[in-house]
Design an enzyme around this catalytic site. Structure first.
Site, PDB file in Angstrom:
ATOM      1  CB  SER A 214      -6.213  -1.909   6.159  1.00  0.00           C
ATOM      2  OG  SER A 214      -5.922  -3.046   5.378  1.00  0.00           O
ATOM      3  CD  GLU A 328     -11.335   0.039   0.255  1.00  0.00           C
ATOM      4  OE1 GLU A 328     -10.232  -0.179   0.779  1.00  0.00           O
ATOM      5  OE2 GLU A 328     -12.270   0.583   0.851  1.00  0.00           O
ATOM      6  CG  HIS A 430      -6.876  -0.744   1.027  1.00  0.00           C
ATOM      7  ND1 HIS A 430      -8.018  -1.002   1.727  1.00  0.00           N
ATOM      8  CD2 HIS A 430      -5.861  -1.234   1.779  1.00  0.00           C
ATOM      9  CE1 HIS A 430      -7.721  -1.614   2.854  1.00  0.00           C
ATOM     10  NE2 HIS A 430      -6.409  -1.771   2.915  1.00  0.00           N
TER      11      HIS A 430
END
Length: 530
Positions: A214, A328, A430
């Site tokens: 991320s 995601e 995610h």
């Protein structure tokens, strides 16, 4: 007296304090440190300072070398995480309460027992959290399980939120024309510490792999772009998010400075020195009400947009392993539940290419609408971002890229609920691949049983962590995993099956550029907190 006895019993039960200290201290910058035996043939050193506390006059300044100490520094417990909002116990990624402080520039090291004198591969983890939250001490990021197999693993902290990412005209004057990106500077300082000190733990400073997910993945990409990080690492792993593409990337310094002035006004402060006088929690609370882009083109750490830096051959030219998960997404084309609504939403979101997008993501009936929507939203965000990164690495450099696609839906315990995460709809979410890569599946059951892991999950964990270990050792994650080739882009699918497939919808990605993305609907279901 009863409270004292209970406190002593709690301390004795604590795994942090119950583990024996190591007999031989290690010499690092600043002096001697001792760590602890963790069991399983692994040793750990926690809360090791790599920079001065960024407090008082050092708030919003580049990290400074840590002060030295006399005697032996007891590196036997985690340091506080950088100032940020706290997590609810009912969040998906809740791993216990951590202390918070602006005094947070510390790192953690895990190494095999008796590694001293060896030259083991080094893996450095950089946490995610939208550049607003995150910790080097979260259980799902722990390094003991990779260290067991012969790597030295480091998790480093960096400033987040407005205390880590604030540009301001006065800061630009203080910084000789540069401001912002202090959290990125912390990452560089941590990697410099690794270069100077990791050999004392048995690590090879000439074989460092940086790894993040991320915002940590975006950080890895930006370390590739950062001239100050040159030579500090030799391989890179990025999971879901990069500064390539339409949706994520650095903004001009002037934009960041204007946002800094807006925060100053919201705080009612007369200038940057008055802002340094304010309690950090007040800055954090008020900043939540002021729009802010965390990364700026400061001219020193970030010199341009990602594509521009790579096209100018100014990147750190290293092998990369990048990928994303099936479900995601960080964009929305709007709600739709029927074929007619889906077609209208796509044409509205892509006024120039809508009909082509509909052909690339066909839907036969209403039952297929949600799958097609998720695929489009994923591909116009993380899919395009990771494809752009892999493409640039190959097009403008000499080193290979490897792409993965994670598809495993985790096996949730019956009846489990979270405040930020719907097991019924979240799919391969995610951050869902992280505990497999790092061998930390059990971290998700730390306080309550949220997953019923199966033999398939443990096998997939061993396969995926093996990819990281192989990549860290040799630069090749797996012999049958093809290098990224823009003429025939392929990925290694990681799920119920592990096999090479075509990059999902690679030919359709150009059709999604410039789409009119609305804020993602149903944040609770689309983006669990990292």
């Amino acid at each position: 007296m009863r409270r004292l006895i209970l406190s002593l019993l709690a301390l004795l039960a604590s795994p942090t304090l119950a583990s024996p200290a190591l007999a031989d201290p290690v010499r690092v910058d600043g002096g001697l440190i001792d760590g602890k035996e963790l069991g399983g043939g692994v040793e750990g050193w926690f809360g090791v300072p790599f920079a001065k506390p960024p407090l008082r006059e050092l708030r919003w300044r580049a990290p400074q070398p840590a002060d030295g100490w006399q005697g032996v520094y007891h590196a036997d417990r985690f340091a506080p995480m950088c100032l940020q909002a706290l997590r609810s116990r009912m969040m998906n990624h809740y791993f216990g309460n951590e202390a918070i402080s602006e005094d947070c520039l510390y790192l953690n090291v895990w190494a095999p027992k008796d590694a001293a004198g060896k030259k083991l591969p080094v893996v450095v983890w950089i946490y995610g959290g939208g550049f607003s939250v995150g910790s080097a001490s979260m259980a799902n990021y722990g390094g003991a399980n990779l260290a067991k197999d012969g790597v030295v693993y480091v998790a480093l902290a960096y400033r987040v939120g407005p205390l880590g990412f604030l540009a301001h005209p006065e800061l630009t004057s203080e910084g000789n024309g540069h401001s912002g990106n202090y959290g990125l500077m912390d990452q560089v300082a941590g990697l410099e510490w690794v270069q100077r000190n990791i050999a004392a733990f048995g690590g090879d400073p000439g074989n460092v792999t940086i790894m993040g997910q991320s915002a940590g993945s975006a950080s890895v990409a930006m370390l590739q772009m950062n001239p100050r990080a040159r030579g500090l690492f030799h391989k890179a792993v990025g999971m879901s998010v990069s500064p390539f593409g339409d949706l994520v990337g650095p903004v001009p310094l002037a934009t960041g400075e204007a946002q800094g002035l807006a925060l100053q006004k919201a705080l009612g402060a007369s200038g940057i020195e008055a802002m340094r006088d304010l309690p950090g929690d007040r800055v954090l609370a008020v900043a939540a009400t002021v729009p802010r882009s965390p990364i700026v083109i400061d001219g020193a750490n970030i010199t341009g947009a990602a594509e521009q830096v790579f096209a100018a051959h100014q990147q750190n030219d290293v092998p990369v392993m990048v990928g994303f998960t099936r479900d995601e997404r960080f964009a929305s084309v709007g709600p739709a539940s029927t074929v007619t609504e889906y077609q209208a939403a796509v044409r509205k979101a892509f006024p120039q290419t809508g009909d082509q997008v509909l052909k690339a993501y066909p839907v036969k009936d209403d039952a297929g609408v949600q799958r097609a929507l998720v695929d489009i939203m994923r591909d116009m965000s993380v899919g395009s971002q990771m494809y752009g990164w892999a493409s640039a690495n190959v097009k403008y450099g000499t080193q290979p890229a490897y792409g993965y696609f994670f598809t495993r839906r985790q096996p949730y315990a019956p009846g489990i609920t979270f405040v930020d995460h719907d097991p019924a709809t979240v799919g391969a979410y995610h951050t869902g691949e992280v505990p497999y890569f790092l061998r930390n599946l059990d971290s998700l059951n730390l306080f309550r049983q949220t997953r019923d892991w199966t033999p398939l999950d443990y096998q997939l964990r061993d396969t995926m962590s093996g990819l990281i270990l192989s990549f860290a050792r040799t630069g090749v994650p797996r012999a049958d995993w093809p290098r990224f080739d823009p003429k025939q882009p392929r990925v290694l699918m990681l799920g119920e099956a592990v096999k090479v497939i075509d990059w999902p919808n690679a030919k359709a990605l150009p059709l999604l550029r410039g789409g009119q993305s609305a804020p993602p609907a149903g944040e609770r279901n689309t983006r669990p907190r990292d």
